[in-house]
Scaffold this motif. Structure first.
Motif, short mmCIF file in Angstrom:
data_model
loop_
_atom_site.label_atom_id
_atom_site.label_comp_id
_atom_site.label_asym_id
_atom_site.label_seq_id
_atom_site.Cartn_x
_atom_site.Cartn_y
_atom_site.Cartn_z
N ALA A 68 8.02 11.72 -3.27
CA ALA A 68 8.07 10.80 -2.16
C ALA A 68 7.02 11.04 -1.11
O ALA A 68 6.97 12.50 -0.86
CB ALA A 68 9.53 10.85 -1.48
N CYS A 69 6.29 10.63 -0.66
CA CYS A 69 5.33 10.67 0.49
C CYS A 69 6.13 10.74 1.76
O CYS A 69 6.96 9.79 2.10
CB CYS A 69 4.27 9.74 0.81
SG CYS A 69 3.37 9.84 2.26
N GLU A 70 6.26 11.87 2.31
CA GLU A 70 7.04 12.19 3.62
C GLU A 70 6.08 12.40 4.87
O GLU A 70 6.69 12.67 6.02
CB GLU A 70 7.93 13.40 3.64
CG GLU A 70 8.65 13.42 2.45
CD GLU A 70 10.01 14.63 2.28
OE1 GLU A 70 10.33 14.74 3.41
OE2 GLU A 70 9.95 15.05 1.17
N GLU A 71 4.84 11.87 5.01
CA GLU A 71 4.09 11.75 5.89
C GLU A 71 4.61 11.08 7.21
O GLU A 71 4.52 11.32 8.37
CB GLU A 71 2.68 11.26 5.58
CG GLU A 71 1.99 12.16 4.64
CD GLU A 71 1.60 13.51 5.05
OE1 GLU A 71 1.62 13.82 6.15
OE2 GLU A 71 1.02 14.05 4.20
N CYS A 72 5.36 9.91 6.85
CA CYS A 72 5.99 9.14 7.97
C CYS A 72 7.16 9.75 8.69
O CYS A 72 7.15 9.57 10.30
CB CYS A 72 6.50 7.99 7.21
SG CYS A 72 5.31 6.37 7.35
N ALA A 73 7.56 10.70 8.17
CA ALA A 73 8.74 11.37 8.69
C ALA A 73 8.30 12.54 9.57
O ALA A 73 8.89 12.94 10.49
CB ALA A 73 9.81 11.98 7.38
N LYS B 11 0.95 -1.21 0.01
CA LYS B 11 0.06 -0.24 0.01
C LYS B 11 0.91 1.19 -0.15
O LYS B 11 0.41 2.24 -0.75
CB LYS B 11 -0.89 0.02 1.20
CG LYS B 11 -2.12 -0.89 1.18
CD LYS B 11 -3.08 -0.84 2.41
CE LYS B 11 -4.12 -1.84 2.43
NZ LYS B 11 -5.01 -1.46 3.60
N CYS B 12 1.88 1.21 0.85
CA CYS B 12 2.85 2.41 0.83
C CYS B 12 3.18 2.97 -0.58
O CYS B 12 3.87 2.15 -1.05
CB CYS B 12 3.94 2.30 1.71
SG CYS B 12 5.14 3.51 1.84
N ILE B 13 2.86 4.22 -0.78
CA ILE B 13 3.22 4.78 -2.00
C ILE B 13 4.92 4.78 -2.39
O ILE B 13 5.36 4.56 -3.72
CB ILE B 13 2.53 6.11 -2.50
CG1 ILE B 13 2.44 6.49 -3.90
CG2 ILE B 13 3.43 7.13 -1.72
CD1 ILE B 13 1.39 7.40 -4.17
N ASN B 14 5.75 4.86 -1.45
CA ASN B 14 6.99 4.74 -1.57
C ASN B 14 7.46 3.54 -1.77
O ASN B 14 8.77 3.27 -2.54
CB ASN B 14 7.58 5.39 -0.21
CG ASN B 14 7.38 7.02 -0.28
OD1 ASN B 14 7.26 7.67 -1.17
ND2 ASN B 14 7.73 7.30 1.21
N ILE B 15 6.80 2.48 -1.29
CA ILE B 15 7.34 1.20 -1.41
C ILE B 15 6.79 0.40 -2.64
O ILE B 15 7.58 -0.30 -3.31
CB ILE B 15 7.32 0.30 -0.13
CG1 ILE B 15 7.75 1.09 1.11
CG2 ILE B 15 7.91 -0.82 -0.28
CD1 ILE B 15 7.47 0.48 2.53
N VAL C 259 -3.03 10.02 9.20
CA VAL C 259 -2.82 10.70 7.87
C VAL C 259 -2.36 10.06 6.78
O VAL C 259 -2.35 10.55 5.63
CB VAL C 259 -1.92 11.89 8.24
CG1 VAL C 259 -2.55 12.64 9.48
CG2 VAL C 259 -0.49 11.42 8.72
N CYS C 260 -2.12 8.91 6.75
CA CYS C 260 -1.49 8.11 5.73
C CYS C 260 -2.48 8.04 4.60
O CYS C 260 -3.71 7.67 4.74
CB CYS C 260 -1.07 6.67 5.91
SG CYS C 260 -0.65 5.63 4.56
N PRO C 261 -2.12 8.75 3.34
CA PRO C 261 -3.04 8.68 2.33
C PRO C 261 -3.38 7.47 1.87
O PRO C 261 -4.26 7.29 0.89
CB PRO C 261 -2.27 9.57 1.41
CG PRO C 261 -0.89 9.57 1.72
CD PRO C 261 -0.70 9.30 3.05
S1 SF4 Z 1 2.36 8.06 5.28
FE1 SF4 Z 1 4.18 6.45 5.34
S2 SF4 Z 1 3.15 4.34 5.14
FE2 SF4 Z 1 1.75 6.12 4.32
S3 SF4 Z 1 2.12 6.28 2.12
FE3 SF4 Z 1 3.13 8.00 3.08
S4 SF4 Z 1 5.45 7.12 3.55
FE4 SF4 Z 1 3.94 5.22 3.01
#
Ligand code: SF4
Ligand code: SF4
Ligand code: SF4
Length: 206
Positions: free
Chosen positions: A70-75, A57-61, A192-194
């Motif tokens: 890159a989605c930076e929400e995790c950071a 699911k994670c868009i970065n992976i 918040v993860c999209p």
């Molecule tokens: S919030 Fe984290 S787990 Fe969710 S898509 Fe973004 S990087 Fe991936």
């Protein structure tokens, strides 16, 4: 553990080849990468669950998600001052590329050695270590290990997004580090993860 007959016999006679070096590096680094996670998962076996990132699911992976930021929400959304989400390198998958797209900003100018001149990681958290002797006559035909410095990585995901087929082999990924995560009842990243990629799983799946 019994000795690998190739390591125990042939290597002694003929000296280590690059393949031998790669094999040792892969096994050693793999143990470091996965031993820690296994230990912490085991140590949390009596907890009700742990937060993990679903790699599909994670868009970065996840494969297929390319040409995007890159989605930076995790950071930026973990309750901790430095996110419990960090990048890890799965050494079993890593090609030890000379020009790693997770390490180099591959679109930057090329230097006299034929390598890109800029690194991708904004925190300089990836260390590039040559495997064996570097051939100065053939600088692009060497192999390297890539180690994440966990004290610097904040899980921004830029390297993970870049190390994705067809440019990379998807060996870099993001993980919630069990030794760092405080197991919030409601993970603030999950809220918040999209992609709804933060999921709760039993700490002891058995
Ligand atoms: S919030 Fe984290 S787990 Fe969710 S898509 Fe973004 S990087 Fe991936
Ligand atoms: S996730 Fe971000 S900070 Fe961590 S190693 Fe990759 S690019 Fe650097
Ligand atoms: S559960 Fe809490 S500490 Fe763990 S990753 Fe989510 S926000 Fe960070």
């Amino acid at each position: 553990m019994t000795a690998d007959p190739i390591e125990g016999d042939d290597t002694m006679k003929r000296g280590p080849t690059r393949r031998d070096v790669l094999g040792h590096a892969a096994r050693g680094a793999g143990l470091v990468a996965f031993g820690g996670a296994a230990f912490y998962l085991t140590s949390k076996a009596d907890a009700d669950g742990v937060w993990v990132i679903d790699p599909e699911k994670c868009i970065n992976i996840r494969l297929g998600a390319t040409g995007i930021e890159a989605c930076e929400e995790c950071a930026t959304n973990c309750v901790l001052p430095m996110s419990a989400v960090r990048a890890v390198n799965d050494f079993a998958k890593c090609g030890r590329c000379c020009i790693c797209p997770g390490y180099y900003e591959v679109t930057s100018d090329t230097g006299p050695d034929g390598l890109p001149t800029r690194k991708l990681c904004p925190r300089d958290a990836i260390e590039r270590v040559p495997i064996g002797e570097v051939d100065p006559e053939d600088p692009l035909n060497n192999f390297y290990d890539y180690f994440i410095d966990e004290s610097l990585c904040n899980g921004c995901g830029k390297c993970v997004l870049a190390c994705k087929e067809p440019a990379g082999l998807s060996s870099l990924r993001l993980e919630v580090r069990y030794d760092l995560c405080t197991d919030c009842n409601r993970c603030s990243i999950a809220m918040v993860c999209p992609e709804d990629a933060l999921v709760r799983i039993p700490a002891d799946p058995a």
